[in-house]
Design an enzyme around this catalytic site. Structure first.
Site, mmCIF file in Angstrom:
data_model
loop_
_atom_site.group_PDB
_atom_site.id
_atom_site.type_symbol
_atom_site.label_atom_id
_atom_site.label_comp_id
_atom_site.label_asym_id
_atom_site.label_seq_id
_atom_site.Cartn_x
_atom_site.Cartn_y
_atom_site.Cartn_z
ATOM 1 N N GLU A 1 -7.049 0.764 -9.079
ATOM 2 C CA GLU A 1 -7.754 1.891 -9.685
ATOM 3 C C GLU A 1 -8.894 2.348 -8.778
ATOM 4 O O GLU A 1 -9.325 1.596 -7.882
ATOM 5 C CB GLU A 1 -8.305 1.447 -11.041
ATOM 6 C CG GLU A 1 -7.238 0.990 -12.043
ATOM 7 C CD GLU A 1 -6.504 2.141 -12.722
ATOM 8 O OE1 GLU A 1 -6.460 3.260 -12.150
ATOM 9 O OE2 GLU A 1 -5.955 1.909 -13.810
ATOM 10 N N ASP B 1 3.300 -4.947 -8.799
ATOM 11 C CA ASP B 1 2.393 -5.311 -9.892
ATOM 12 C C ASP B 1 3.141 -5.717 -11.155
ATOM 13 O O ASP B 1 4.364 -5.556 -11.259
ATOM 14 C CB ASP B 1 1.445 -4.139 -10.181
ATOM 15 C CG ASP B 1 2.155 -2.789 -10.266
ATOM 16 O OD1 ASP B 1 3.391 -2.761 -10.424
ATOM 17 O OD2 ASP B 1 1.490 -1.762 -10.170
ATOM 18 N N HIS C 1 -4.326 6.218 -8.181
ATOM 19 C CA HIS C 1 -4.103 4.782 -7.992
ATOM 20 C C HIS C 1 -2.752 4.495 -7.338
ATOM 21 O O HIS C 1 -1.791 5.257 -7.490
ATOM 22 C CB HIS C 1 -4.310 3.968 -9.283
ATOM 23 C CG HIS C 1 -3.246 4.048 -10.314
ATOM 24 N ND1 HIS C 1 -3.514 4.294 -11.648
ATOM 25 C CD2 HIS C 1 -1.906 3.882 -10.238
ATOM 26 C CE1 HIS C 1 -2.400 4.274 -12.331
ATOM 27 N NE2 HIS C 1 -1.400 4.034 -11.502
ATOM 28 N N ASN D 1 -4.857 9.507 -11.252
ATOM 29 C CA ASN D 1 -6.208 9.330 -10.695
ATOM 30 C C ASN D 1 -6.168 8.792 -9.263
ATOM 31 O O ASN D 1 -7.165 8.309 -8.748
ATOM 32 C CB ASN D 1 -7.035 8.384 -11.585
ATOM 33 C CG ASN D 1 -6.420 6.991 -11.686
ATOM 34 O OD1 ASN D 1 -5.390 6.713 -11.077
ATOM 35 N ND2 ASN D 1 -7.044 6.120 -12.443
HETATM 36 C C1 GLP Z 1 1.903 2.730 -12.878
HETATM 37 C C2 GLP Z 1 2.342 1.827 -11.720
HETATM 38 C C3 GLP Z 1 2.256 2.546 -10.396
HETATM 39 C C4 GLP Z 1 2.897 3.904 -10.507
HETATM 40 C C5 GLP Z 1 2.122 4.748 -11.496
HETATM 41 C C6 GLP Z 1 2.673 6.157 -11.670
HETATM 42 O O1 GLP Z 1 0.560 2.643 -13.157
HETATM 43 N N1 GLP Z 1 1.593 0.625 -11.659
HETATM 44 O O2 GLP Z 1 2.879 1.754 -9.406
HETATM 45 O O3 GLP Z 1 2.906 4.544 -9.266
HETATM 46 O O4 GLP Z 1 2.181 4.083 -12.751
HETATM 47 O O5 GLP Z 1 3.698 6.168 -12.615
HETATM 48 P P1 GLP Z 1 4.760 7.291 -12.790
HETATM 49 O O6 GLP Z 1 5.675 7.197 -11.645
HETATM 50 O O7 GLP Z 1 5.442 6.982 -14.092
HETATM 51 O O8 GLP Z 1 4.015 8.577 -12.830
#
Ligand code: GLP
Length: 242
Positions: free
Chosen positions: A143, A67, A138, A136
């Site tokens: 989402e 993404d 995702h 959440n």
């Molecule tokens: C972002 C990314 C996800 C990632 C998530 C969790 O929203 N788009 O790919 O898994 O955050 O982030 P973190 O690893 O910092 O908790």
């Protein structure tokens, strides 16, 4: 889903690195699906170490990212282009032309989604997909409410995601409201998937995932429909699982 519970963040990162390196050893032209966020940083540190000291080369490996924020140019400090460059790509021998991330400032976001899906089809299939998980549930930026058959699409970020990712930006107003993300179906096309989770903040999401209930309310739950997923989770993130 194979569930591997490890002591802490370092152990999760090392375990994931072992699996990625195994994949690259057996297929020097492997296609890796990569994620951003704080979770895979330790994995990437291990891969950098392996590239420098264990003779693991990425010179013929391709990388496709999940993404990118809409509205951020490649060189913005918080873009996922910058994240990948700083945390991995500039420190291993992967060729820049073999790395793919959606364009955050496309002339048409819809066209960028179609083009990116086509790129994944062309360079894919992804042999090994790395995923983190949002608080959440995702995955990528899919989402809650995202259909299981979604392909690369424009996403409106939820308040909780904007709050989680907000601290990286100087002001709240700068936190993007939209992103381009591989869809759930795109992710599930990966041959093998590793989901990483570390820390107490992910405990609720992991508890929800391990109920095994497949629902749009919990995007990560669609991983139960795939036959080659390994969850590597540390004790803090696993603490609410009975
Ligand atoms: C972002 C990314 C996800 C990632 C998530 C969790 O929203 N788009 O790919 O898994 O955050 O982030 P973190 O690893 O910092 O908790």
């Amino acid at each position: 889903m194979k569930v591997v519970v490890v002591d802490n963040y370092e152990a999760m990162s090392a375990e994931a690195a072992k699996l990625v390196e195994e994949k690259v050893r057996e297929n020097q032209e492997a296609v890796l699906g990569l994620a951003t966020g704080s979770t895979p940083i330790g994995l990437y540190k291990n891969l950098i170490e392996g590239n420098k000291t264990r003779g693991i080369s990425y010179k013929d490996v391709k990388a496709v990212n999940l993404d990118e924020y809409l509205g951020l140019s490649q060189d913005h400090s918080q873009s996922y282009h910058t994240f990948m460059k700083e945390n991995l790509f500039s420190q291993i021998d992967i060729k820049p032309e073999n790395t793919y991330i959606p364009n955050g400032i496309p002339a048409s976001a819809e066209e960028e989604c179609t083009d990116y899906e086509a790129v994944i089809t062309k360079v894919g299939p992804v042999n090994l997909q790395i995923l983190g998980i949002g608080t959440n549930g995702h995955i990528g930026f899919n989402e809650p409410g995202t259909p299981g058959d979604s392909i690369t699409h424009v996403v409106e970020l939820t308040k909780s995601t904007r709050e989680s990712n907000g601290p990286n930006f100087e002001t709240e107003a700068e936190v993007p409201t939209h992103a381009i993300s591989m869809g759930i179906q795109t992710i599930l096309k990966g041959e093998e998937i590793i989901l990483l989770a570390s820390g107490e903040s992910k405990a609720e999401a992991i508890k929800m995932l391990l109920t095994k209930k497949v629902t749009e309310d919990n995007p990560a739950s669609f991983l139960w429909t795939h036959d080659n997923v390994t969850l590597i989770v540390d004790k803090d993130a696993y603490q609410l699982v009975k």
